[in-house]
Motif scaffolding. Structure first.
Motif, PDB file in Angstrom:
ATOM      1  N   GLN A   7       0.812  -1.214   0.000  1.00  0.00           N
ATOM      2  CA  GLN A   7       0.000   0.000   0.000  1.00  0.00           C
ATOM      3  C   GLN A   7       0.847   1.266   0.000  1.00  0.00           C
ATOM      4  O   GLN A   7       0.328   2.355  -0.171  1.00  0.00           O
ATOM      5  CB  GLN A   7      -0.976   0.013   1.182  1.00  0.00           C
ATOM      6  N   PHE A   8       2.175   1.122   0.171  1.00  0.00           N
ATOM      7  CA  PHE A   8       3.061   2.286   0.182  1.00  0.00           C
ATOM      8  C   PHE A   8       3.856   2.432  -1.117  1.00  0.00           C
ATOM      9  O   PHE A   8       4.676   3.337  -1.236  1.00  0.00           O
ATOM     10  CB  PHE A   8       4.054   2.169   1.351  1.00  0.00           C
ATOM     11  N   LEU A   9       3.632   1.543  -2.082  1.00  0.00           N
ATOM     12  CA  LEU A   9       4.506   1.443  -3.246  1.00  0.00           C
ATOM     13  C   LEU A   9       3.827   1.890  -4.524  1.00  0.00           C
ATOM     14  O   LEU A   9       2.604   1.982  -4.614  1.00  0.00           O
ATOM     15  CB  LEU A   9       4.939  -0.020  -3.425  1.00  0.00           C
ATOM     16  N   ASP A  10       4.655   2.131  -5.533  1.00  0.00           N
ATOM     17  CA  ASP A  10       4.171   2.168  -6.910  1.00  0.00           C
ATOM     18  C   ASP A  10       4.041   0.708  -7.337  1.00  0.00           C
ATOM     19  O   ASP A  10       5.031   0.029  -7.598  1.00  0.00           O
ATOM     20  CB  ASP A  10       5.170   2.909  -7.801  1.00  0.00           C
ATOM     21  N   VAL A  11       2.820   0.213  -7.343  1.00  0.00           N
ATOM     22  CA  VAL A  11       2.601  -1.224  -7.477  1.00  0.00           C
ATOM     23  C   VAL A  11       3.001  -1.729  -8.860  1.00  0.00           C
ATOM     24  O   VAL A  11       3.639  -2.785  -8.987  1.00  0.00           O
ATOM     25  CB  VAL A  11       1.134  -1.575  -7.169  1.00  0.00           C
ATOM     26  N   ALA A  12       2.668  -1.006  -9.905  1.00  0.00           N
ATOM     27  CA  ALA A  12       3.015  -1.464 -11.251  1.00  0.00           C
ATOM     28  C   ALA A  12       4.526  -1.581 -11.417  1.00  0.00           C
ATOM     29  O   ALA A  12       5.034  -2.576 -11.954  1.00  0.00           O
ATOM     30  CB  ALA A  12       2.427  -0.517 -12.299  1.00  0.00           C
ATOM     31  N   SER A  13       5.274  -0.592 -10.926  1.00  0.00           N
ATOM     32  CA  SER A  13       6.737  -0.637 -11.029  1.00  0.00           C
ATOM     33  C   SER A  13       7.322  -1.758 -10.180  1.00  0.00           C
ATOM     34  O   SER A  13       8.275  -2.431 -10.591  1.00  0.00           O
ATOM     35  CB  SER A  13       7.339   0.704 -10.607  1.00  0.00           C
ATOM     36  N   THR A  14       6.754  -1.963  -9.004  1.00  0.00           N
ATOM     37  CA  THR A  14       7.241  -3.029  -8.125  1.00  0.00           C
ATOM     38  C   THR A  14       7.002  -4.396  -8.746  1.00  0.00           C
ATOM     39  O   THR A  14       7.878  -5.276  -8.712  1.00  0.00           O
ATOM     40  CB  THR A  14       6.545  -2.940  -6.758  1.00  0.00           C
ATOM     41  N   LEU A  15       5.833  -4.599  -9.337  1.00  0.00           N
ATOM     42  CA  LEU A  15       5.544  -5.883  -9.978  1.00  0.00           C
ATOM     43  C   LEU A  15       6.433  -6.102 -11.204  1.00  0.00           C
ATOM     44  O   LEU A  15       6.833  -7.236 -11.490  1.00  0.00           O
ATOM     45  CB  LEU A  15       4.070  -5.970 -10.360  1.00  0.00           C
ATOM     46  N   ALA A  16       6.768  -5.034 -11.910  1.00  0.00           N
ATOM     47  CA  ALA A  16       7.689  -5.168 -13.044  1.00  0.00           C
ATOM     48  C   ALA A  16       9.061  -5.621 -12.567  1.00  0.00           C
ATOM     49  O   ALA A  16       9.709  -6.476 -13.203  1.00  0.00           O
ATOM     50  CB  ALA A  16       7.799  -3.839 -13.792  1.00  0.00           C
ATOM     51  N   GLN A  17       9.503  -5.084 -11.429  1.00  0.00           N
ATOM     52  CA  GLN A  17      10.777  -5.511 -10.863  1.00  0.00           C
ATOM     53  C   GLN A  17      10.704  -6.958 -10.385  1.00  0.00           C
ATOM     54  O   GLN A  17      11.654  -7.734 -10.557  1.00  0.00           O
ATOM     55  CB  GLN A  17      11.173  -4.599  -9.710  1.00  0.00           C
ATOM     56  N   ALA A  18       9.582  -7.332  -9.772  1.00  0.00           N
ATOM     57  CA  ALA A  18       9.412  -8.715  -9.324  1.00  0.00           C
ATOM     58  C   ALA A  18       9.472  -9.672 -10.500  1.00  0.00           C
ATOM     59  O   ALA A  18      10.126 -10.722 -10.433  1.00  0.00           O
ATOM     60  CB  ALA A  18       8.089  -8.859  -8.580  1.00  0.00           C
ATOM     61  N   HIS A  19       8.814  -9.331 -11.589  1.00  0.00           N
ATOM     62  CA  HIS A  19       8.852 -10.163 -12.793  1.00  0.00           C
ATOM     63  C   HIS A  19      10.278 -10.309 -13.293  1.00  0.00           C
ATOM     64  O   HIS A  19      10.710 -11.401 -13.691  1.00  0.00           O
ATOM     65  CB  HIS A  19       7.961  -9.545 -13.873  1.00  0.00           C
TER      66      HIS A  19
END
Length: 266
Positions: free
Chosen positions: A96-108
């Motif tokens: 809830q504190f993150l830029d979720v789309a960017s974080t998921l791109a990094q996770a991928h």
């Protein structure tokens, strides 16, 4: 995809969340990136991980004596890990504190083929208490949302700025009222995403959706210091209709905790 936005069976403690993650991922010899860095060194080493990277911009860089636990002082949106280098990404109470789309791109990017992302987060912006009050400091201490219930239910979704300012001014010291008003309307502490925004980010991430489970359960009592007659009577149905109109797309109100499990395709 399994699970339901109406489900109420989510683990709420950090220990229970980690236990659920550990039951899904064989941690023996695994490389894990944790977004948020809340799991203790002893816990990771007891499970026999090859390396546990705790990614947290608010902690100092650190490497445990064993070398198997490392704090990376970095933002989740800018992971300093090689491509396809981790077996799992774990996160508790951070999305809830993150830029979720960017974080998921990094996770991928950092997950190996077949690797799992496990993220439990809440409360999120759609919740009755979605203002994350525990990140506000007043009178020499950090406020916590389950004890310092100074804000009325749905303060951030049901009240316009002027309405909330008037309500707070009539019940609280002026400096506290001003601080709370700033936090609800101006602070960037939380990302202000609704449940559907997380869904959209996940679907656009290139990761396959394994499970989503969500809950509206509130595990404490909101007893804000207001005359009940001064509070606006609102319903989730009313707020759902209002925010669906404002956002121009269907929006659910009331979801407080979410479990999102995604997998990088083989």
């Amino acid at each position: 995809m399994t699970g339901s936005p109406a489900s109420a069976g989510l683990a709420l403690s950090e220990d229970a969340v980690f236990a659920d993650f550990a039951a899904r991922v064989d941690l023996s010899g695994a490389v894990v990136a944790e977004i948020g860095g809340s799991v203790a060194v002893e816990t990771t080493e007891r499970h026999g991980v090859a390396c546990w990277y705790a990614v947290d911009p608010n902690r100092a860089a650190y490497t445990a004596e064993s070398g198997r636990y490392r704090v990376l002082r970095a933002r989740a949106e800018e992971l300093s890990l090689p491509d396809a280098s981790v077996d799992a990404v774990f996160s508790s109470n951070a999305f809830q504190f993150l830029d979720v789309a960017s974080t998921l791109a990094q996770a991928h990017r950092v997950l190996r083929p077949g690797g799992l992302l496990y993220a439990h987060f809440g409360p999120i912006w759609s919740a009755i208490d979605g203002h994350q009050l525990e990140y506000v400091r007043y009178a020499g201490r950090d406020l916590v949302f389950w004890r310092d219930t100074y804000l009325p239910p749905w303060a951030h979704l049901a009240y316009e700025r002027a309405e909330l300012a008037e309500l707070l001014a009539g019940a609280l010291p002026a400096d506290l009222a001003e601080l709370l008003l700033w936090h609800v309307h101006d602070s960037d502490t939380v990302n202000r995403l609704f449940f559907e925004d997380y869904v959209s980010a996940a679907l656009g991430s290139g990761l396959r959706w394994v499970e989503v489970t969500a809950s509206a359960q509130l595990d404490y009592v909101i007893s804000a210091p207001f005359d009940p007659s001064a509070l606006r009577a609102v319903t989730e149905e009313e707020l759902t209709a209002r925010w669906t109109r404002r956002r121009g797309r269907p929006t659910q109100i009331g979801i407080r905790d979410v479990l999102m499990v995604l997998r990088r395709p083989d």
